[in-house]
Design a protein around this motif. Structure first.
Motif, PDB file in Angstrom:
ATOM      1  N   HIS A  10      26.563  80.388   1.757  1.00 24.84           N
ATOM      2  CA  HIS A  10      27.382  79.105   1.966  1.00 24.84           C
ATOM      3  C   HIS A  10      28.437  79.047   0.674  1.00 24.84           C
ATOM      4  N   ALA A  11      29.418  78.377   1.081  1.00 28.42           N
ATOM      5  CA  ALA A  11      30.715  78.368   0.281  1.00 28.42           C
ATOM      6  C   ALA A  11      30.591  77.030  -0.307  1.00 28.42           C
ATOM      7  N   ASN A  12      30.930  77.007  -1.801  1.00 27.16           N
ATOM      8  CA  ASN A  12      31.036  75.905  -2.424  1.00 27.16           C
ATOM      9  C   ASN A  12      31.811  75.984  -3.567  1.00 27.16           C
ATOM     10  N   VAL A  13      32.458  74.537  -3.973  1.00 31.78           N
ATOM     11  CA  VAL A  13      33.129  74.505  -5.066  1.00 31.78           C
ATOM     12  C   VAL A  13      32.713  73.394  -6.022  1.00 31.78           C
ATOM     13  N   ALA A  14      33.219  73.733  -7.425  1.00 29.57           N
ATOM     14  CA  ALA A  14      32.700  72.897  -8.418  1.00 29.57           C
ATOM     15  C   ALA A  14      33.606  72.818  -9.653  1.00 29.57           C
ATOM     16  N   LEU A  15      33.693  71.664 -10.376  1.00 28.30           N
ATOM     17  CA  LEU A  15      34.549  71.565 -11.457  1.00 28.30           C
ATOM     18  C   LEU A  15      34.270  70.476 -12.450  1.00 28.30           C
ATOM     19  N   PHE A  16      34.544  70.344 -13.700  1.00 31.22           N
ATOM     20  CA  PHE A  16      34.098  69.408 -14.847  1.00 31.22           C
ATOM     21  C   PHE A  16      35.451  68.660 -15.002  1.00 31.22           C
ATOM     22  N   SER A  17      35.509  67.454 -14.764  1.00 28.09           N
ATOM     23  CA  SER A  17      36.576  66.514 -15.343  1.00 28.09           C
ATOM     24  C   SER A  17      36.163  65.423 -16.203  1.00 28.09           C
ATOM     25  N   GLU A  18      36.504  65.143 -17.417  1.00 27.99           N
ATOM     26  CA  GLU A  18      36.205  63.984 -17.942  1.00 27.99           C
ATOM     27  C   GLU A  18      34.698  63.802 -18.402  1.00 27.99           C
ATOM     28  N   GLY A  19      33.883  64.872 -18.209  1.00 30.00           N
ATOM     29  CA  GLY A  19      32.389  65.054 -18.365  1.00 30.00           C
ATOM     30  C   GLY A  19      31.619  64.772 -17.092  1.00 30.00           C
ATOM     31  N   MET A  20      32.428  64.549 -16.050  1.00 30.67           N
ATOM     32  CA  MET A  20      31.569  64.515 -14.790  1.00 30.67           C
ATOM     33  C   MET A  20      31.899  65.684 -13.978  1.00 30.67           C
ATOM     34  N   LEU A  21      30.830  66.194 -13.316  1.00 27.42           N
ATOM     35  CA  LEU A  21      30.771  67.198 -12.206  1.00 27.42           C
ATOM     36  C   LEU A  21      31.197  66.734 -10.920  1.00 27.42           C
ATOM     37  N   PHE A  22      32.247  67.427 -10.289  1.00 27.43           N
ATOM     38  CA  PHE A  22      32.647  67.170  -9.086  1.00 27.43           C
ATOM     39  C   PHE A  22      32.298  68.461  -8.188  1.00 27.43           C
ATOM     40  N   THR A  23      31.466  68.355  -7.007  1.00 26.99           N
ATOM     41  CA  THR A  23      31.163  69.473  -6.337  1.00 26.99           C
ATOM     42  C   THR A  23      31.418  69.083  -4.762  1.00 26.99           C
ATOM     43  N   ALA A  24      31.552  70.277  -4.033  1.00 26.61           N
ATOM     44  CA  ALA A  24      31.704  70.251  -2.662  1.00 26.61           C
ATOM     45  C   ALA A  24      30.694  71.365  -1.923  1.00 26.61           C
ATOM     46  N   THR A  25      29.675  71.018  -1.516  1.00 28.99           N
ATOM     47  CA  THR A  25      28.488  71.885  -0.742  1.00 28.99           C
ATOM     48  C   THR A  25      27.731  71.331   0.138  1.00 28.99           C
ATOM     49  N   VAL A  26      26.659  71.677   0.526  1.00 29.62           N
ATOM     50  CA  VAL A  26      25.724  71.214   1.461  1.00 29.62           C
ATOM     51  C   VAL A  26      24.392  70.563   0.789  1.00 29.62           C
ATOM     52  N   THR A  27      23.870  69.648   1.184  1.00 27.98           N
ATOM     53  CA  THR A  27      22.520  68.997   0.426  1.00 27.98           C
ATOM     54  C   THR A  27      21.439  69.157   0.862  1.00 27.98           C
ATOM     55  N   ASP A  28      21.346  70.046   1.915  1.00 30.00           N
ATOM     56  CA  ASP A  28      19.980  70.372   2.756  1.00 30.00           C
ATOM     57  C   ASP A  28      19.811  71.668   3.130  1.00 30.00           C
ATOM     58  N   PHE A  29      18.531  71.884   3.353  1.00 31.23           N
ATOM     59  CA  PHE A  29      18.110  73.408   3.673  1.00 31.23           C
ATOM     60  C   PHE A  29      18.694  73.911   4.856  1.00 31.23           C
ATOM     61  N   LEU A  30      19.003  73.087   5.769  1.00 29.75           N
ATOM     62  CA  LEU A  30      19.651  73.293   7.159  1.00 29.75           C
ATOM     63  C   LEU A  30      21.150  73.220   7.292  1.00 29.75           C
ATOM     64  N   ALA A  31      21.664  73.056   5.921  1.00 31.02           N
ATOM     65  CA  ALA A  31      23.167  72.968   5.818  1.00 31.02           C
ATOM     66  C   ALA A  31      23.903  72.256   6.970  1.00 31.02           C
ATOM     67  N   ILE A  32      23.322  71.051   7.098  1.00 30.46           N
ATOM     68  CA  ILE A  32      24.195  70.236   7.974  1.00 30.46           C
ATOM     69  C   ILE A  32      24.760  68.977   7.455  1.00 30.46           C
ATOM     70  N   ASP A  33      24.391  68.845   6.124  1.00 29.01           N
ATOM     71  CA  ASP A  33      25.011  67.553   5.350  1.00 29.01           C
ATOM     72  C   ASP A  33      25.950  68.331   4.448  1.00 29.01           C
ATOM     73  N   ALA A  34      27.186  68.250   4.817  1.00 25.29           N
ATOM     74  CA  ALA A  34      28.222  68.663   3.709  1.00 25.29           C
ATOM     75  C   ALA A  34      28.638  67.275   2.921  1.00 25.29           C
ATOM     76  N   VAL A  35      29.010  67.495   1.617  1.00 24.76           N
ATOM     77  CA  VAL A  35      29.197  66.593   0.868  1.00 24.76           C
ATOM     78  C   VAL A  35      30.260  66.878  -0.295  1.00 24.76           C
ATOM     79  N   ILE A  36      31.004  66.042  -0.593  1.00 21.42           N
ATOM     80  CA  ILE A  36      31.888  65.882  -1.898  1.00 21.42           C
ATOM     81  C   ILE A  36      31.019  64.901  -2.725  1.00 21.42           C
ATOM     82  N   TYR A  37      30.609  65.454  -3.778  1.00 17.81           N
ATOM     83  CA  TYR A  37      29.651  64.801  -4.724  1.00 17.81           C
ATOM     84  C   TYR A  37      30.138  64.560  -6.279  1.00 17.81           C
ATOM     85  N   ARG A  38      29.706  63.432  -6.912  1.00 18.86           N
ATOM     86  CA  ARG A  38      30.059  63.326  -8.205  1.00 18.86           C
ATOM     87  C   ARG A  38      28.741  63.075  -8.975  1.00 18.86           C
TER      88      ARG A  38
END
Length: 623
Positions: free
Chosen positions: A180-208
């Protein structure tokens, strides 16, 4: 003046007509490269295949590499593999073998592997694949692995690869499945990610997460926010983080009357979304612990004409670079896999991207309605999606009225599409066997650092090199790009031949290594460092060296074609504009023979010919 909204994609028969040039002759021509590098050059390029200090081959009994991520920090390359993390020094740049100096082995524990197998996964999937590899601060790496479908993250010393502190959960920071594709970066000490949160990959999320602000996420299981997204890249610009991805477009779905038939077009479109870095979430009633600033818009990369030809599938995006004083990202798009094969590169000005997010919103009033713009008098104030800040009417997003928060929750899509610079692609390649999927850009190419060169990587590692004129009007009849060269990067003798098929030679990343004048091409089983130019192939032939139009190459008085790194001193000539090579002979004379009367400037140690706006002028000497 508002940018017209991009209409839905056209059916395949019309695409075919466009590709065949029947739409008023508007589809751009695709000239071949000025040069194709001989394949035997490839045998001399350094490669990493897992070799360590003192050995030329991986240790006996070790698995083949299964590289997932690479990260270059100055002259050090970190390679995230399956169960391993390698530290590789890129100096000296002349070495014929890239070897690791440090190696971290990070395997899943037996209990995680057993649970993974019990859930039906294969043994090869129940490993720890490194999917996040970031520089957290000047001395710390932040690494996340899939860990047998139970993702985990940890901090490591950049110098020693020793762990720093305890592991933390990788949920919403790292995908469960390594595919599965994902992206991540740090900014001002915070982690910003875009990925899926579950085993079945049905809950896509942008997460800080991490940092000193509350953890936030996108709304869960809401198709207006996400519909099967594929995350490609993220950049920081101004007060926002921008995420580039592709997804199924919900705006083409509605209930058709009078038959009461639900029309669902499964059309993939490319998007850019943004969130405020200082967002703290909504009120306890609406969007609590969720983004109050999430908005998204379509990216328009299409060939204009009576009927636009759309490249809808986003493949890769660069970081923000400065072109002609503009903050720009370059993006590679392709056509869908069941369509006519084609790829294109479009450029997007970040100020225009930001302007679209200040435009009209788009909505579907009922299931049987088509999507339409929201009238301005129905948009609440302050504007939904804005960044709250001290000194404003609302000093934090949690203080926004419920009316604004509800509008944001139900109206994440902007009405207008982001226009590409020039309102069309800078590069188009159609009917190729392999799609273009990776991009690297050098905005400081040549001895004066005043040229832009774009490298495009295909799925199987063939690289296409283009000279770009950001201001197309200065390029005259040549258009915004010149196809300089085509060359290979995959070393089958070291990286493996066809036993694993094309998937085994899939290009994972393409990164410019300016200090060595090279490109780092990563594949599942190797990393190859190739030079950005092969100037020596033109030595002995002034016409070919000058005619290559390559900003990296120049003709030296000794009859050789030399590589020109930024700040090169000495005597050389080049004609990047390609105005003319007449009078330079036909390369049949003595090697290094120089016809008289061409580019002669007595009394100077820099005879450099350039063209701006169709007029030749000599560039200033290097200080």
């Amino acid at each position: 003046m508002r940018t017209p909204r991009a209409p839905p994609p056209r059916p395949a028969p019309l695409l075919l007509l466009l590709l065949l040039g029947e739409a008023n002759g508007l589809f751009p021509e695709e000239p071949p490269p000025l040069s194709v590098a001989p394949r035997d050059y490839l045998n001399h390029y350094p490669v990493f295949v897992g070799s360590g200090p003192g050995r030329l081959t991986p240790a006996e009994g070790t698995d083949d590499l299964n590289i997932q991520r690479v990260l270059r920090v100055n002259r050090t390359l970190f390679i995230g593999d399956r169960d391993n993390l390698y530290r590789v020094e890129l100096e000296p740049s002349t070495t014929t073998e890239l070897r690791y100096q440090r190696k971290l082995t990070w395997r899943s524990n037996p209990s995680d592997i057993n649970v993974c197998r019990m859930k039906g996964k294969q043994e090869g999937e129940c490993r720890n694949f490194v999917k996040v590899l970031l520089l957290r601060d000047e001395s710390t790496l932040f690494v996340c692995g899939s860990n047998a479908f139970n993702p985990v993250c940890a901090n490591y010393s950049m110098d020693t690869l020793q762990p720093l502190g305890d592991n933390i959960s990788g949920m919403a920071r790292c995908p469960y499945d390594p595919k599965h594709a994902n992206v991540a970066l740090f900014s001002e000490g915070m982690l910003f990610t875009a990925t899926v949160t579950d085993f079945l990959a049905i809950d896509a999320v942008i997460y800080r997460s991490l940092g000193d602000r509350p953890t936030l996420r996108t709304v869960k299981h809401d198709s207006k926010w996400f519909k099967e997204p594929y995350f490609v890249h993220a950049v920081e610009w101004g007060s926002h983080i921008y995420f580039f991805f592709r997804e199924i477009a919900m705006e083409f779905n509605y209930l058709e009357k009078p038959r009461a038939r639900f029309l669902a077009l499964k059309v993939v479109v490319s998007r850019v979304a943004r969130v405020c870095k200082n967002d703290v979430g909504g009120s306890p009633r609406v969007l609590e612990k969720q983004w109050t600033s999430f908005l998204k818009a379509r990216l328009n990369c299409s060939v204009p004409g009576d009927s636009h030809f759309y490249f809808n599938v986003l493949q890769a995006v660069t970081g923000v670079v400065s072109l002609e004083g503009r903050p720009v990202v370059l993006a590679v798009f392709s056509t869908p896999s069941n369509s006519i094969p084609g790829s294109a590169v479009c450029a997007f000005d970040m100020t225009q991207v930001a302007a679209v997010f200040e435009g009209r919103f788009r909505e579907q009033k009922s299931p049987e309605s088509i999507w339409t713009p929201v009238p301005e008098d129905q948009v609440p104030r302050p504007r939904p999606g804005c960044c709250a800040a001290p000194g404003m009417q609302y000093n934090a997003s949690s203080a926004f009225p419920d009316e604004i928060l509800n509008f944001v929750k139900t109206h994440p899509l902007m009405d207008e599409a982001v226009p590409s610079l020039g309102h069309g692609p800078w590069i188009v390649r159609t009917l190729m066997r392999h799609r273009l999927t990776r991009v690297a850009v050098d905005v400081g190419a040549g001895p004066w650092g005043n040229h832009t060169v774009v490298f495009l990587g295909s799925e199987v590692g063939t690289v296409l090199k283009f000279l770009i004129w950001p201001n197309a009007s200065t390029a005259g009849a040549t258009g915004p790009s010149v196809f300089l060269e085509e060359f290979e990067t995959y070393r089958a003798d070291r990286c493996g031949r066809s036993s694993s098929g094309e998937a085994g030679r899939r290009l994972l990343s393409l990164e410019l290594d300016t200090a060595s004048g090279g490109l780092l091409a990563a594949f599942p089983r190797c990393v190859v460092r190739v030079p950005v130019a092969r100037c020596q192939q033109y030595s002995g032939c002034m016409k070919n060296c000058i005619g290559s139009q390559d900003p990296y190459c120049g003709w030296a008085p000794d009859g050789s074609c030399i590589f020109l790194s930024p700040g090169t001193r000495g005597t050389f000539e080049q004609d990047v504009s390609g105005a003319s090579t007449s009078g330079l002979g036909d390369c049949t004379g003595e090697p290094g023979e120089r016809p008289r009367g061409r580019h002669a400037r007595p009394g100077t140690d820099l005879a450099h010919l350039l063209s701006y706006g169709g007029t030749d002028r000599t560039a200033p000497p290097v200080p």
